[in-house]
Design a protein around this motif. Structure first.
Motif, PDB file in Angstrom:
ATOM      1  N   CYS A 200      25.477  23.572  33.132  1.00  0.00           N
ATOM      2  CA  CYS A 200      26.575  24.316  33.734  1.00  0.00           C
ATOM      3  C   CYS A 200      27.140  25.314  32.722  1.00  0.00           C
ATOM      4  O   CYS A 200      27.250  25.023  31.535  1.00  0.00           O
ATOM      5  N   MET A 201      27.521  26.494  33.225  1.00  0.00           N
ATOM      6  CA  MET A 201      28.102  27.520  32.365  1.00  0.00           C
ATOM      7  C   MET A 201      29.459  27.989  32.884  1.00  0.00           C
ATOM      8  O   MET A 201      29.988  29.005  32.431  1.00  0.00           O
ATOM      9  N   SER A 202      30.008  27.267  33.854  1.00  0.00           N
ATOM     10  CA  SER A 202      31.279  27.644  34.471  1.00  0.00           C
ATOM     11  C   SER A 202      32.356  26.628  34.148  1.00  0.00           C
ATOM     12  O   SER A 202      32.072  25.473  33.812  1.00  0.00           O
ATOM     13  N   ILE A 203      33.607  27.053  34.289  1.00  0.00           N
ATOM     14  CA  ILE A 203      34.767  26.183  34.114  1.00  0.00           C
ATOM     15  C   ILE A 203      35.321  25.863  35.501  1.00  0.00           C
ATOM     16  O   ILE A 203      35.661  26.755  36.267  1.00  0.00           O
ATOM     17  N   GLY A 204      35.405  24.580  35.811  1.00  0.00           N
ATOM     18  CA  GLY A 204      35.799  24.168  37.143  1.00  0.00           C
ATOM     19  C   GLY A 204      37.122  24.735  37.603  1.00  0.00           C
ATOM     20  O   GLY A 204      37.268  25.186  38.742  1.00  0.00           O
ATOM     21  N   SER A 205      38.128  24.730  36.728  1.00  0.00           N
ATOM     22  CA  SER A 205      39.455  25.194  37.114  1.00  0.00           C
ATOM     23  C   SER A 205      39.487  26.681  37.436  1.00  0.00           C
ATOM     24  O   SER A 205      40.418  27.158  38.091  1.00  0.00           O
ATOM     25  N   ASP A 206      38.468  27.425  36.972  1.00  0.00           N
ATOM     26  CA  ASP A 206      38.431  28.871  37.232  1.00  0.00           C
ATOM     27  C   ASP A 206      37.725  29.212  38.536  1.00  0.00           C
ATOM     28  O   ASP A 206      37.844  30.334  39.029  1.00  0.00           O
ATOM     29  N   ILE A 207      36.980  28.256  39.100  1.00  0.00           N
ATOM     30  CA  ILE A 207      36.131  28.553  40.254  1.00  0.00           C
ATOM     31  C   ILE A 207      36.943  29.014  41.454  1.00  0.00           C
ATOM     32  O   ILE A 207      36.634  30.020  42.104  1.00  0.00           O
ATOM     33  N   LEU A 208      38.029  28.284  41.767  1.00  0.00           N
ATOM     34  CA  LEU A 208      38.820  28.593  42.950  1.00  0.00           C
ATOM     35  C   LEU A 208      39.615  29.884  42.798  1.00  0.00           C
ATOM     36  O   LEU A 208      40.095  30.435  43.791  1.00  0.00           O
ATOM     37  N   GLU A 209      39.776  30.360  41.579  1.00  0.00           N
ATOM     38  CA  GLU A 209      40.555  31.571  41.354  1.00  0.00           C
ATOM     39  C   GLU A 209      39.741  32.841  41.591  1.00  0.00           C
ATOM     40  O   GLU A 209      40.300  33.931  41.674  1.00  0.00           O
ATOM     41  N   LYS A 210      38.420  32.701  41.694  1.00  0.00           N
ATOM     42  CA  LYS A 210      37.563  33.863  41.878  1.00  0.00           C
ATOM     43  C   LYS A 210      37.424  34.205  43.353  1.00  0.00           C
ATOM     44  O   LYS A 210      37.459  33.325  44.217  1.00  0.00           O
ATOM     45  N   LYS A 211      37.255  35.476  43.647  1.00  0.00           N
ATOM     46  CA  LYS A 211      37.082  35.931  45.026  1.00  0.00           C
ATOM     47  C   LYS A 211      35.808  35.348  45.620  1.00  0.00           C
ATOM     48  O   LYS A 211      35.797  34.862  46.750  1.00  0.00           O
ATOM     49  N   ASN A 212      34.716  35.396  44.860  1.00  0.00           N
ATOM     50  CA  ASN A 212      33.457  34.783  45.282  1.00  0.00           C
ATOM     51  C   ASN A 212      33.224  33.557  44.416  1.00  0.00           C
ATOM     52  O   ASN A 212      32.785  33.651  43.272  1.00  0.00           O
ATOM     53  N   ALA A 213      33.548  32.395  44.971  1.00  0.00           N
ATOM     54  CA  ALA A 213      33.470  31.154  44.199  1.00  0.00           C
ATOM     55  C   ALA A 213      32.018  30.764  43.962  1.00  0.00           C
ATOM     56  O   ALA A 213      31.274  30.508  44.912  1.00  0.00           O
ATOM     57  N   THR A 214      31.597  30.720  42.720  1.00  0.00           N
ATOM     58  CA  THR A 214      30.230  30.370  42.365  1.00  0.00           C
ATOM     59  C   THR A 214      30.223  29.536  41.088  1.00  0.00           C
ATOM     60  O   THR A 214      31.192  29.532  40.326  1.00  0.00           O
ATOM     61  N   ILE A 215      29.126  28.827  40.884  1.00  0.00           N
ATOM     62  CA  ILE A 215      28.901  28.105  39.624  1.00  0.00           C
ATOM     63  C   ILE A 215      27.650  28.686  38.966  1.00  0.00           C
ATOM     64  O   ILE A 215      26.583  28.723  39.585  1.00  0.00           O
ATOM     65  N   LEU A 216      27.788  29.120  37.735  1.00  0.00           N
ATOM     66  CA  LEU A 216      26.668  29.679  36.986  1.00  0.00           C
ATOM     67  C   LEU A 216      25.985  28.555  36.212  1.00  0.00           C
ATOM     68  O   LEU A 216      26.633  27.751  35.551  1.00  0.00           O
ATOM     69  N   THR A 217      24.660  28.507  36.314  1.00  0.00           N
ATOM     70  CA  THR A 217      23.900  27.473  35.627  1.00  0.00           C
ATOM     71  C   THR A 217      22.772  28.099  34.818  1.00  0.00           C
ATOM     72  O   THR A 217      22.412  29.262  35.010  1.00  0.00           O
TER      73      THR A 217
END
Length: 265
Positions: free
Chosen positions: A51-68
């Protein structure tokens, strides 16, 4: 019951498509997977990825994604998604007359099709970005650790190892282009810090198991309230209780001050 396929078990010729139907301003073709018993939704289990994303930041983005990031040179999910793209293009070409009332050249269909899968660059580790389903600012996929304990979104941190269940949902046709819509339906986070243990459905097939296909219920965006939502609701109530306690303490303190003034008179 829904079948969860490992990447190496997919028969791409078994992928099915419905004739595109108009939904608002777009046309949509649902994707399924044909088995010996029936046609099921297409769910795929990924290998381990970093994983390369921070969970708490996911919902704050317009397009919610997880970078791996691909691990251990395992490009199986990358190759799988490329093959699904190829299947989508080929099937659209074969069905173009039925779907669009005219035969479209392969070159035009290839130009219309857009994908988020980027070509591998030499000497660079491949990254993949996956969409997270969000409804009313809440993440609609469940998260577990390797002990099947329920986790919150904060457990998603950079450098942790994750496994996803992906729902390959369908083809979305816009005016000038179209693309394959898929998103994360469930997450396994490999962590040594379990949080909450609850009784609920678990679908991740651990690597030491020999089973290639798991049949179980999938918690998806159609569920009314996920464990994550229940936890969020509980946290909201607890915050409200604490707020009222603070207000009560403030009032009690004011009463004491007034009583002190009365005693001094």
């Amino acid at each position: 019951m829904t079948s969860i396929l490992k990447v190496d078990d997919i028969e791409y010729s078994n992928i099915t498509y419905t004739k595109p139907e108009k939904k608002g301003n777009i046309y949509y073709s649902s994707i399924g997977y044909e088995t010996s018993k029936s046609t099921m939704p297409l769910y795929i289990q990924t290998p381990r990825m970093k994983c390369m994303s921070i969970g708490s930041d996911i919902l704050e983005k317009k397009n919610a994604t997880i970078l791996t990031e691909i691990m251990n040179d395992d490009y199986s999910i990358y190759d799988c998604l490329l093959k699904i793209d190829e299947q989508n293009i080929t099937h659209t070409f074969q069905k173009s007359k039925e779907w669009f009332q005219k035969e479209l050249p392969m070159e035009i269909i290839e130009d219309m099709y857009k994908t988020d899968i980027k070509a591998c660059k030499e000497d660079e580790t491949q990254t993949l970005r996956f969409k997270v389903p969000i409804i009313r600012n809440k993440m609609e996929c469940t998260i577990y650790d390797q002990h099947k304990n329920y986790l919150t979104i904060e457990s998603i941190q950079p450098d942790t190892e994750v496994i996803f269940i992906l729902h390959i949902k369908g083809l979305r046709f816009l005016k000038q282009h179209y693309y394959c819509e898929y998103y994360i339906s469930q997450i396994k986070v490999c962590t040594s810090n379990p949080q909450f243990s609850i009784l609920t459905n678990y679908m991740i097939d651990d690597e030491e198991d020999d089973i290639s296909i798991i049949e179980n219920e999938v918690i998806d965006e159609e569920v009314i309230e996920t464990p994550y939502q229940r936890n969020q609701r509980k946290e909201k109530i607890l915050k409200e209780i604490n707020l009222k306690k603070n207000v009560r303490q403030k009032i009690d303190q004011e009463i004491l001050e007034l009583q002190k003034q009365v005693n001094e008179i």
